[in-house]
Design a protein around this motif. Structure first.
Motif, short mmCIF file in Angstrom:
data_model
loop_
_atom_site.label_atom_id
_atom_site.label_comp_id
_atom_site.label_asym_id
_atom_site.label_seq_id
_atom_site.Cartn_x
_atom_site.Cartn_y
_atom_site.Cartn_z
N SER A 55 15.60 -24.75 -51.17
CA SER A 55 16.58 -25.78 -50.89
C SER A 55 15.88 -26.94 -50.19
O SER A 55 14.75 -26.79 -49.72
N THR A 56 16.57 -28.05 -50.08
CA THR A 56 16.06 -29.14 -49.24
C THR A 56 16.66 -28.98 -47.85
O THR A 56 17.71 -28.34 -47.68
N LEU A 57 15.99 -29.56 -46.88
CA LEU A 57 16.56 -29.54 -45.52
C LEU A 57 17.89 -30.29 -45.50
O LEU A 57 18.82 -29.89 -44.79
N LYS A 58 18.01 -31.35 -46.28
CA LYS A 58 19.25 -32.13 -46.34
C LYS A 58 20.41 -31.25 -46.82
O LYS A 58 21.51 -31.29 -46.26
N ASP A 59 20.16 -30.43 -47.84
CA ASP A 59 21.22 -29.53 -48.33
C ASP A 59 21.58 -28.48 -47.28
O ASP A 59 22.75 -28.10 -47.15
N MET A 60 20.60 -28.04 -46.52
CA MET A 60 20.86 -27.08 -45.44
C MET A 60 21.71 -27.73 -44.35
O MET A 60 22.62 -27.10 -43.80
N GLU A 61 21.42 -28.99 -44.05
CA GLU A 61 22.23 -29.71 -43.06
C GLU A 61 23.68 -29.74 -43.49
O GLU A 61 24.59 -29.48 -42.68
N LYS A 62 23.92 -30.04 -44.75
CA LYS A 62 25.29 -30.10 -45.26
C LYS A 62 25.94 -28.72 -45.24
O LYS A 62 27.10 -28.59 -44.85
N HIS A 63 25.20 -27.71 -45.66
CA HIS A 63 25.76 -26.36 -45.72
C HIS A 63 26.19 -25.87 -44.33
O HIS A 63 27.28 -25.33 -44.16
N PHE A 64 25.30 -26.03 -43.35
CA PHE A 64 25.57 -25.52 -42.02
C PHE A 64 26.31 -26.51 -41.12
O PHE A 64 26.72 -26.15 -40.02
N ARG A 65 26.42 -27.75 -41.59
CA ARG A 65 27.07 -28.80 -40.79
C ARG A 65 26.38 -28.96 -39.44
O ARG A 65 27.02 -28.99 -38.39
N LEU A 66 25.06 -29.02 -39.50
CA LEU A 66 24.24 -29.19 -38.30
C LEU A 66 23.36 -30.42 -38.45
O LEU A 66 23.08 -30.86 -39.57
N ALA A 67 22.91 -30.93 -37.33
CA ALA A 67 22.04 -32.10 -37.32
C ALA A 67 20.68 -31.76 -37.93
O ALA A 67 20.24 -30.61 -37.89
N GLN A 68 20.04 -32.79 -38.46
CA GLN A 68 18.72 -32.62 -39.07
C GLN A 68 17.74 -31.97 -38.11
O GLN A 68 16.98 -31.09 -38.50
N SER A 69 17.78 -32.35 -36.84
CA SER A 69 16.84 -31.80 -35.87
C SER A 69 17.03 -30.30 -35.68
O SER A 69 16.05 -29.56 -35.53
N CYS A 70 18.27 -29.83 -35.71
CA CYS A 70 18.53 -28.39 -35.58
C CYS A 70 18.00 -27.62 -36.79
O CYS A 70 17.33 -26.60 -36.63
N ILE A 71 18.29 -28.12 -37.98
CA ILE A 71 17.85 -27.46 -39.20
C ILE A 71 16.33 -27.47 -39.28
O ILE A 71 15.71 -26.46 -39.62
N ALA A 72 15.73 -28.61 -38.95
CA ALA A 72 14.26 -28.70 -38.98
C ALA A 72 13.65 -27.71 -37.99
O ALA A 72 12.64 -27.06 -38.31
N GLY A 73 14.23 -27.56 -36.82
CA GLY A 73 13.72 -26.62 -35.82
C GLY A 73 13.78 -25.18 -36.30
O GLY A 73 12.84 -24.41 -36.12
N ILE A 74 14.88 -24.82 -36.93
CA ILE A 74 15.02 -23.46 -37.47
C ILE A 74 13.97 -23.24 -38.55
O ILE A 74 13.30 -22.20 -38.58
N ALA A 75 13.81 -24.22 -39.43
CA ALA A 75 12.84 -24.11 -40.52
C ALA A 75 11.41 -23.98 -39.98
O ALA A 75 10.62 -23.16 -40.48
N ILE A 76 11.08 -24.76 -38.98
CA ILE A 76 9.74 -24.70 -38.39
C ILE A 76 9.45 -23.31 -37.84
O ILE A 76 8.38 -22.74 -38.08
N ARG A 77 10.41 -22.74 -37.12
CA ARG A 77 10.22 -21.41 -36.55
C ARG A 77 10.09 -20.34 -37.64
O ARG A 77 9.27 -19.43 -37.55
N LEU A 78 10.89 -20.46 -38.71
CA LEU A 78 10.79 -19.50 -39.81
C LEU A 78 9.46 -19.63 -40.54
O LEU A 78 8.87 -18.63 -40.95
N GLU A 79 8.98 -20.85 -40.68
CA GLU A 79 7.69 -21.05 -41.35
C GLU A 79 6.55 -20.48 -40.51
O GLU A 79 5.63 -19.85 -41.06
N LYS A 80 6.60 -20.65 -39.21
CA LYS A 80 5.57 -20.08 -38.33
C LYS A 80 5.53 -18.56 -38.43
O LYS A 80 4.48 -17.95 -38.25
#
Length: 140
Positions: A48-73
């Motif tokens: 998925s794109t981060l933008k689509d995740m933002e829409k799905h979860f109704r969260l700010a880009q910074s929150c979604i990006a933070g979750i993604a960064i931790r999962l990638e690590k």
């Protein structure tokens, strides 16, 4: 003390989140991280794109990006940007992420069954229908 409906939902939600995070601690992920894995696992190609995740979860880009960064690590997702537009970031679940999402989904189903064990089958159906009706009345 009698709580208002909103306060009851808040207290239930807080308790569920706390218990879920405790249960997931052995997997070294949080509830929010597990939700992202579960969504990715069910998307076409596991990405998925981060933008689509933002829409799905109704969260700010910074929150979604933070979750993604931790999962990638943790090696549970990979990410890349589009060649034509570097602003568009894609995330993709890894095989390890898929295994963890599957295990997590099984644990969620078992937990849901435990939560609903105090209800009869008819009450479970009614409860779900009422919750969905309430959610539909407040979603934008």
């Amino acid at each position: 003390m009698e709580y208002g409906i909103g306060e009851l939902f808040k207290r239930i939600s807080d308790n569920l989140e706390k218990k879920a995070n405790m249960a997931l601690s052995d997997s070294d992920i949080t509830l929010s991280q597990s939700h992202m894995l579960l969504v990715l696992r069910k998307t076409e190609g596991g990405e998925s794109t981060l933008k689509d995740m933002e829409k799905h979860f109704r969260l700010a880009q910074s929150c979604i990006a933070g979750i993604a960064i931790r999962l990638e690590k943790k090696g549970l997702i990979t990410s890349y940007t589009e060649e034509s537009d570097k602003r568009i970031k894609h995330i993709k679940i890894t095989e390890e992420g898929k295994r963890l999402a599957e295990t997590t989904e099984e644990r969620i189903k078992a937990h849901d069954q435990q939560l609903l064990s105090v209800f009869s089958e008819e009450e479970k159906k009614s409860f779900r229908a009422l919750l969905e009706k309430m959610l539909g009345s407040i979603e934008d």
